[in-house]
Design a protein around this motif. Structure first.
Motif, PDB file in Angstrom:
ATOM      1  N   VAL A  30       6.192   9.603   0.307  1.00  0.00           N
ATOM      2  CA  VAL A  30       5.366   8.465  -0.086  1.00  0.00           C
ATOM      3  C   VAL A  30       4.363   8.159   1.017  1.00  0.00           C
ATOM      4  O   VAL A  30       4.440   8.698   2.126  1.00  0.00           O
ATOM      5  CB  VAL A  30       6.236   7.211  -0.363  1.00  0.00           C
ATOM      6  N   THR A  31       3.417   7.306   0.703  1.00  0.00           N
ATOM      7  CA  THR A  31       2.483   6.781   1.698  1.00  0.00           C
ATOM      8  C   THR A  31       2.651   5.273   1.748  1.00  0.00           C
ATOM      9  O   THR A  31       2.522   4.602   0.727  1.00  0.00           O
ATOM     10  CB  THR A  31       1.030   7.142   1.355  1.00  0.00           C
ATOM     11  N   VAL A  32       2.975   4.750   2.923  1.00  0.00           N
ATOM     12  CA  VAL A  32       3.184   3.314   3.119  1.00  0.00           C
ATOM     13  C   VAL A  32       2.319   2.870   4.297  1.00  0.00           C
ATOM     14  O   VAL A  32       2.366   3.482   5.372  1.00  0.00           O
ATOM     15  CB  VAL A  32       4.663   2.993   3.392  1.00  0.00           C
ATOM     16  N   ALA A  66       2.084  11.880  -0.229  1.00  0.00           N
ATOM     17  CA  ALA A  66       2.228  12.556   1.055  1.00  0.00           C
ATOM     18  C   ALA A  66       2.783  13.962   0.851  1.00  0.00           C
ATOM     19  O   ALA A  66       3.351  14.287  -0.197  1.00  0.00           O
ATOM     20  CB  ALA A  66       3.152  11.748   1.958  1.00  0.00           C
ATOM     21  N   ASP A  67       2.606  14.803   1.842  1.00  0.00           N
ATOM     22  CA  ASP A  67       3.114  16.175   1.789  1.00  0.00           C
ATOM     23  C   ASP A  67       3.629  16.539   3.175  1.00  0.00           C
ATOM     24  O   ASP A  67       2.934  17.159   3.979  1.00  0.00           O
ATOM     25  CB  ASP A  67       2.020  17.132   1.339  1.00  0.00           C
ATOM     26  N   LEU A  68       4.869  16.148   3.453  1.00  0.00           N
ATOM     27  CA  LEU A  68       5.478  16.353   4.769  1.00  0.00           C
ATOM     28  C   LEU A  68       6.357  17.604   4.756  1.00  0.00           C
ATOM     29  O   LEU A  68       6.814  18.041   3.701  1.00  0.00           O
ATOM     30  CB  LEU A  68       6.315  15.130   5.140  1.00  0.00           C
ATOM     31  N   THR A 115       0.849  -1.176   0.000  1.00  0.00           N
ATOM     32  CA  THR A 115       0.000   0.000   0.000  1.00  0.00           C
ATOM     33  C   THR A 115       0.883   1.222   0.000  1.00  0.00           C
ATOM     34  O   THR A 115       1.050   1.906   0.997  1.00  0.00           O
ATOM     35  CB  THR A 115      -0.911  -0.009   1.242  1.00  0.00           C
ATOM     36  N   SER A 116       1.473   1.531  -1.132  1.00  0.00           N
ATOM     37  CA  SER A 116       2.436   2.618  -1.242  1.00  0.00           C
ATOM     38  C   SER A 116       2.140   3.451  -2.478  1.00  0.00           C
ATOM     39  O   SER A 116       1.904   2.919  -3.549  1.00  0.00           O
ATOM     40  CB  SER A 116       3.848   2.045  -1.333  1.00  0.00           C
ATOM     41  N   ALA A 133      11.660   4.053   3.450  1.00  0.00           N
ATOM     42  CA  ALA A 133      10.500   4.888   3.744  1.00  0.00           C
ATOM     43  C   ALA A 133      10.423   5.076   5.255  1.00  0.00           C
ATOM     44  O   ALA A 133      10.240   4.112   6.003  1.00  0.00           O
ATOM     45  CB  ALA A 133       9.223   4.250   3.215  1.00  0.00           C
ATOM     46  N   VAL A 134      10.551   6.329   5.707  1.00  0.00           N
ATOM     47  CA  VAL A 134      10.655   6.656   7.133  1.00  0.00           C
ATOM     48  C   VAL A 134       9.384   7.376   7.563  1.00  0.00           C
ATOM     49  O   VAL A 134       9.051   8.444   7.035  1.00  0.00           O
ATOM     50  CB  VAL A 134      11.879   7.543   7.392  1.00  0.00           C
ATOM     51  N   ASP A 135       8.664   6.798   8.523  1.00  0.00           N
ATOM     52  CA  ASP A 135       7.412   7.379   9.003  1.00  0.00           C
ATOM     53  C   ASP A 135       7.624   8.832   9.409  1.00  0.00           C
ATOM     54  O   ASP A 135       8.501   9.149  10.220  1.00  0.00           O
ATOM     55  CB  ASP A 135       6.890   6.563  10.185  1.00  0.00           C
ATOM     56  N   GLY A 136       6.821   9.734   8.842  1.00  0.00           N
ATOM     57  CA  GLY A 136       7.012  11.150   9.087  1.00  0.00           C
ATOM     58  C   GLY A 136       6.705  11.582  10.492  1.00  0.00           C
ATOM     59  O   GLY A 136       7.164  12.643  10.935  1.00  0.00           O
ATOM     60  N   GLU A 137       5.941  10.786  11.235  1.00  0.00           N
ATOM     61  CA  GLU A 137       5.589  11.140  12.617  1.00  0.00           C
ATOM     62  C   GLU A 137       6.575  10.572  13.620  1.00  0.00           C
ATOM     63  O   GLU A 137       6.995  11.267  14.550  1.00  0.00           O
ATOM     64  CB  GLU A 137       4.181  10.624  12.934  1.00  0.00           C
TER      65      GLU A 137
END
Length: 350
Positions: free
Chosen positions: A173-175, A29-31, A23-24, A200-204
């Motif tokens: 990206v969105t993962v 995403a817009d971080l 699911t990517s 892919a590094v979680d933005g939160e």
């Protein structure tokens, strides 16, 4: 977060594990903008200790498919390793506080489980209904994230970052439904088979959600491991309880407080401890490093599967993939690296 106990049987952590149906979405995403060094620091400093999720692996290493009935005497461990490296796999992972964790790897008609709960660790394989029960040292470290999930694989690459690596940040990206930065590691040397590694590094939280490894000159990823779902927080405590199914064969082992020098836990559920011999050495560092196992490690003549999977080259026999090469020398040494065969031969002859 600390790592999995390295003495656990390799078959218990069959992960270089998982996925095609990720699911990517690139660019979804817009971080806030961050430098590569900032994203790298997020990975190093993340504090996620309790979570659950589903993950998947796809491997396209250019290895041949195994023939029916592969393995046989002396070849079972190799056959299992090749099957894990060449096939697609899906799994689930649950990590709680303290020494609690569970890894499930699902194959077409079977399931393999690793469950850690305090001093108890279970390794179960549904294919032959066999279980290994380990009693862990009382003062051992807290249970960490399982090997070869995206976090563990990402950490191995992050630990190796140095002057031989260019860092960049690609499109967000969105993962697994979470917005993530895409940190890209590119070797500065052409003496490696690795083209690049994307994390892919979680933005939160800074938690690695996906790792994609591209082989030099190949259009499709050689290896991709990614979460397809990810939930922060303590899993249900029942996830860390395990009782062997009826009729299962169970082997018991108690591990010493400090694993004795010279012992190795061999692959396979129920594998026993055997003399290890000399430790491997490493020639070079970074992307073109070569791991050297001593003479007598492998015997091609005694292992038909190994003979079938390798080809004769100067100095021995070669197992060649898009991402790594392994040279078995005539005296039984094994040299492995993400490098061209000429590099292995040069190290073998030095």
């Amino acid at each position: 977060m600390s790592r999995w106990y390295r003495w656990l049987p390799a078959a218990a952590v069959p992960a270089v594990v998982a996925a095609a149906a990720l699911t990517s979405q690139a660019g979804a995403a817009d971080l806030p903008e961050k430098s590569p060094e900032d994203v790298l620091a997020m990975v190093a400093d993340h504090s996620v200790e309790a979570f659950s999720g589903s993950f998947a692996q796809t491997s396209d290493l250019g290895l041949p498919a195994l023939p029916g009935g592969a393995g046989g005497q002396g070849g079972e461990d190799l056959a299992q390793a090749v099957e894990l490296a060449t096939g697609d796999h899906t799994g689930r992972v649950y990590v709680g506080g303290g020494r609690t964790a569970r890894l499930q790897v699902m194959d077409s008609f079977s399931e393999r489980d690793l469950v850690v709960n305090g001093q108890d660790a279970w390794v179960y394989d549904s294919r032959d209904n066999s279980a290994l029960h380990l009693t862990l040292p009382a003062d051992g470290a807290a249970a960490p994230a399982p090997t070869a999930t995206p976090e563990e694989l990402a950490q191995r690459f992050v630990d190796a970052v140095g002057p031989t690596t260019d860092l960049s940040v690609a499109q967000d990206v969105t993962v697994a439904g979470r917005d993530a930065y895409e940190l890209v590691l590119t070797p500065r040397t052409d003496q490696t088979l690795v083209g690049s590694v994307a994390i892919a590094v979680d933005g939160e939280t800074g938690f690695p959600l996906r790792v994609t490894v591209d082989a030099r000159g190949q259009a499709d990823p050689a290896l991709e491991v990614a979460y397809t779902s990810f939930t922060l927080g303590e899993p249900d405590a029942a996830r860390f309880e395990f009782t062997p199914p009826a009729g299962a064969s169970v082997e018991e082992k108690a591990l010493p407080d400090q694993p004795a020098a010279g012992l190795r836990w061999m692959p396979g559920v129920g594998g026993s401890a055997t003399p290890r011999g000399p430790e491997p050495t490493v020639d070079g560092e970074g992307w073109d490093a070569v791991v050297v196992l001593p003479a007598g490690t492998a015997d091609v003549a005694a292992d038909p599967l190994l003979a079938q999977m390798t080809q004769a080259v100067e100095g021995g026999r070669l197992l060649s993939t898009d991402l790594f090469n392994a040279l078995v020398t005539n005296d039984g040494r094994v040299l492995v690296g993400s490098v061209p065969v000429e590099r292995l031969q040069a190290v073998a002859g030095s």
